[in-house]
Design an enzyme around this catalytic site. Structure first.
Site, mmCIF file in Angstrom:
data_model
loop_
_atom_site.group_PDB
_atom_site.id
_atom_site.type_symbol
_atom_site.label_atom_id
_atom_site.label_comp_id
_atom_site.label_asym_id
_atom_site.label_seq_id
_atom_site.Cartn_x
_atom_site.Cartn_y
_atom_site.Cartn_z
ATOM 1 N N SER A 130 20.906 71.671 -50.062
ATOM 2 C CA SER A 130 20.445 71.240 -51.390
ATOM 3 C C SER A 130 21.127 71.942 -52.554
ATOM 4 O O SER A 130 20.894 71.580 -53.711
ATOM 5 C CB SER A 130 18.923 71.412 -51.494
ATOM 6 O OG SER A 130 18.281 70.384 -50.772
ATOM 7 N N LYS A 157 19.611 77.472 -57.454
ATOM 8 C CA LYS A 157 19.211 76.412 -56.538
ATOM 9 C C LYS A 157 19.208 76.932 -55.120
ATOM 10 O O LYS A 157 20.135 77.619 -54.696
ATOM 11 C CB LYS A 157 20.174 75.208 -56.637
ATOM 12 C CG LYS A 157 19.704 74.018 -55.808
ATOM 13 C CD LYS A 157 18.479 73.370 -56.414
ATOM 14 C CE LYS A 157 17.796 72.391 -55.471
ATOM 15 N NZ LYS A 157 16.992 73.054 -54.414
#
Length: 243
Positions: A46, A184
């Site tokens: 991701s 992230k």
């Protein structure tokens, strides 16, 4: 380049094979824990949402961070995914289905065009257009993640300033009086072998910026992005960059 003495950071990676790289913008210098693993490429999982967001915005597939894609009713284990999402909430909750739909709308040709233009990792998006960052051929190293983040921060990527500004805003994890943390996470099984966890990002202070990437690898299900984030934050605290 400085290599951090292993005995100083090893304690943060107990039970995992791990790597950590940090770039100090003012000093123009790096520190690395396990330089060999910092240079090794892994599935981005991701963390690819950073680039996927930029491409979605730049191609006009989505107009802004508030663009809603409707949930199709599929039940997911992560309850936060079981609802409509905007780009901003999908990024912050790491909603895979939203980004899969985004990638399908972008299409393979445009996706490859931007992956090549950015020079993202090995630039190989072989596999399904809506999952190549999870189970396809794409690979990127911690060192390369840091270079990408440096270019994003400096508006030095082949995207409009507007697209980069939006993505930098949705990346913010903590916004305190004396620092701001952006980043992230990412988690994925490396097929047939082990699990990979990522946390990449940067810390802005009043007069400096520190870019970092960490990854962990293990056969344990605990090797996740959440764990990589915890490890990275502990290291950043030990270096005096987070409270």
């Amino acid at each position: 380049m400085a290599t951090v003495q292993e005995n100083k950071l090893e304690k943060y990676f107990q039970g995992f094979s791990g790597a950590f790289v940090l770039y100090d913008q003012n000093k123009e210098s790096y520190i690395r824990y396990k330089p060999e693993q910092c240079a090794e490429r892994f599935l981005p999982a991701s963390t690819f949402k950073i680039l996927n967001s930029l491409i979605g915005l730049e191609t006009g597939v989505i107009p802004d961070e508030n663009y809603v894609i409707k949930w199709d009713g599929t039940h997911y284990e992560d309850s936060a995914w079981n609802q409509d999402h905007t780009l901003k909430t999908a990024f912050q909750n790491s909603v895979v289905w939203y980004y899969q739909e985004l990638a399908r709308r972008v299409g393979k040709d445009r996706m490859q065009q931007y992956v090549d233009a950015v020079g993202y990792g090995n630039k190989d998006i072989g596999g399904k257009i809506d999952s190549f960052w999870l189970d396809g051929a794409l690979r990127i190293s911690a060192d390369e993640q840091v270079e990408l983040l440096k270019r994003l921060y400096r508006d030095d990527l082949p995207f409009s300033q507007r697209s980069m500004k939006i993505v930098k805003e949705i990346m913010v994890v903590e916004n305190a009086d004396n620092y701001r943390l952006s980043g992230k996470t990412g988690s994925v099984w490396r097929v047939g072998t082990s699990r990979i966890g990522w946390f990449v990002g940067y810390v802005e202070e009043k007069d400096n910026v520190y870019f970092f990437a960490t990854n962990i690898e293990s056969s344990s299900p605990e090797a996740t992005g959440v764990k990589a984030k915890e490890i990275a934050q502990n290291i950043l605290q030990s270096l005096g960059l987070l409270p």
